[in-house]
Structures are given as C-alpha cells and as structure tokens.
Design an enzyme around this catalytic site. Structure first.
Site, mmCIF file in Angstrom:
data_model
loop_
_atom_site.group_PDB
_atom_site.id
_atom_site.type_symbol
_atom_site.label_atom_id
_atom_site.label_comp_id
_atom_site.label_asym_id
_atom_site.label_seq_id
_atom_site.Cartn_x
_atom_site.Cartn_y
_atom_site.Cartn_z
ATOM 1 N N HIS A 1 -58.451 -13.832 25.904
ATOM 2 C CA HIS A 1 -59.109 -14.438 27.077
ATOM 3 C C HIS A 1 -58.634 -15.884 27.228
ATOM 4 O O HIS A 1 -58.607 -16.627 26.242
ATOM 5 C CB HIS A 1 -60.627 -14.505 26.886
ATOM 6 N N HIS B 1 -56.883 -7.894 23.730
ATOM 7 C CA HIS B 1 -56.684 -8.803 24.863
ATOM 8 C C HIS B 1 -57.162 -10.206 24.505
ATOM 9 O O HIS B 1 -58.219 -10.380 23.904
ATOM 10 C CB HIS B 1 -57.420 -8.316 26.118
HETATM 11 P P1 5GP Z 1 -64.136 -8.027 25.768
HETATM 12 O O1 5GP Z 1 -65.631 -8.114 25.723
HETATM 13 O O2 5GP Z 1 -63.664 -6.634 25.431
HETATM 14 O O3 5GP Z 1 -63.456 -9.086 24.954
HETATM 15 O O4 5GP Z 1 -63.728 -8.335 27.261
HETATM 16 C C1 5GP Z 1 -63.375 -7.356 28.186
HETATM 17 C C2 5GP Z 1 -63.142 -8.060 29.490
HETATM 18 O O5 5GP Z 1 -62.507 -7.170 30.372
HETATM 19 C C3 5GP Z 1 -64.435 -8.526 30.174
HETATM 20 O O6 5GP Z 1 -64.383 -9.931 30.370
HETATM 21 C C4 5GP Z 1 -64.454 -7.743 31.488
HETATM 22 O O7 5GP Z 1 -64.943 -8.507 32.563
HETATM 23 C C5 5GP Z 1 -63.000 -7.359 31.663
HETATM 24 N N1 5GP Z 1 -62.802 -6.102 32.367
HETATM 25 C C6 5GP Z 1 -63.401 -4.921 32.108
HETATM 26 N N2 5GP Z 1 -62.943 -3.958 32.938
HETATM 27 C C7 5GP Z 1 -62.015 -4.557 33.725
HETATM 28 C C8 5GP Z 1 -61.183 -4.065 34.786
HETATM 29 O O8 5GP Z 1 -61.192 -2.893 35.164
HETATM 30 N N3 5GP Z 1 -60.351 -4.977 35.385
HETATM 31 C C9 5GP Z 1 -60.303 -6.287 34.979
HETATM 32 N N4 5GP Z 1 -59.440 -7.099 35.632
HETATM 33 N N5 5GP Z 1 -61.063 -6.770 33.986
HETATM 34 C C10 5GP Z 1 -61.920 -5.914 33.374
#
Ligand code: 5GP
Ligand code: ZN
Length: 138
Positions: free
Chosen positions: A101, A99
């Site tokens: 951001h 993903h």
């Molecule tokens: P990472 O640390 O993996 O790059 O970021 C994961 C992101 O996913 C985090 O910013 C977190 O807030 C978001 N996130 C985690 N679970 C969910 C969810 O169930 N729904 C949404 N919309 N975002 C999520």
C-alpha cells in the site's frame, strides 16, 4: 488463481485505474482509498504473502514502490506517505495476493503510525531480545 480479485485485475477481467505496469508488476488505485492517491503495488504472478514471493520478484515490487511513492505523493500534493504490507491474515491482509500500500499522508489527517498497530507493547527482557535476534539472524 481464478478466484483471486487481484489476479482478475491483472487479467483485465476486473477494471482498475492502472498507474504503472511492467512485465512483473502492476500498480493501481485502491477501490476504497484511505486517502486520495492510495495505490496498491502487486506482483502480476499470484503469491499470497511476502514470505511466498521469490526474491527477484520482491525486488521488482520494491523497485516499483520506490519509483511510485514520490509520483503518488506529487499527484495529490502530499508531504508524506505510509508504505506498508499487511502480510498474512492475522495482520489484517484481506486480499490473499501480496500487495504493498502507498497511502499518502497529510499534516493533521488524523491517521496514525506503524507504532499504533498494537494497543499494548510486549515487555521483553534483554535475554528474550537476545534470543529473538539470534533466531532471526540464524
Ligand atoms: P489488505 O487489507 O488485503 O491489505 O488490502 C486490500 C485492499 O484492496 C483494500 O484496501 C481494498 O480497498 C482493496 N481492494 C479490494 N478489492 C479491490 C478491487 O476490486 N479493486 C481495487 N482497486 N482495490 C480493491
Ligand atoms: Zn492472485
């Protein structure tokens, strides 16, 4: 991937605030935003990191990021944004479904830059830099 949160969002089993969708890509608001408008852009198919993502799907994700970044900034009246991937667990990736951001940024928001990722930079010699560059371009 039954136990993947983002696959469950793609399937509609977990609700999300969708801001863009096409055949290959979904974008939705982050549930724990770092700033108003913080948006995640994902391939609908499950791939853990950018390294696992087929090139054509990577292009689709990049096209969506390109299209959405100005839309996100406009929506929250942000003059800038940080657009980034945590690519792999050691880089802080918590959800193992690739993903991107889009984090809107504001003057004096107290946020930092990509250069603040590490507290100590490596001191690399010219030979080491040459060697790394050669290995990457091989
Ligand atoms: P990472 O640390 O993996 O790059 O970021 C994961 C992101 O996913 C985090 O910013 C977190 O807030 C978001 N996130 C985690 N679970 C969910 C969810 O169930 N729904 C949404 N919309 N975002 C999520
Ligand atoms: Zn997934």
């Amino acid at each position: 991937m039954d136990d993947c949160i983002f696959c469950q969002i793609v399937a509609g089993d977990i609700p999300s605030r969708t801001v863009y969708e096409d055949d290959d890509v979904l974008a939705f608001l982050d549930a724990n935003p770092l700033a108003p408008g913080h948006t995640l852009v994902i391939p609908k198919d499950h791939h853990e990191t950018l390294n696992d993502l087929p090139e054509d799907l990577g292009s689709e994700v990049m096209a969506a990021l390109h299209r959405l970044t100005p839309a996100v900034e406009d929506a929250v009246d942000a003059p800038a944004s940080t657009v980034a991937f945590n690519n792999g667990e050691a880089a802080g990736q918590e959800v193992p479904h690739v993903h991107g951001h889009i984090v809107p940024r504001f003057e004096d928001d107290g946020g930092r830059t990509i250069h603040a990722l590490v507290s100590e930079r490596p001191d690399l010699s010219d030979d080491e830099l040459d060697d790394i560059a050669a290995k990457i371009s091989d």
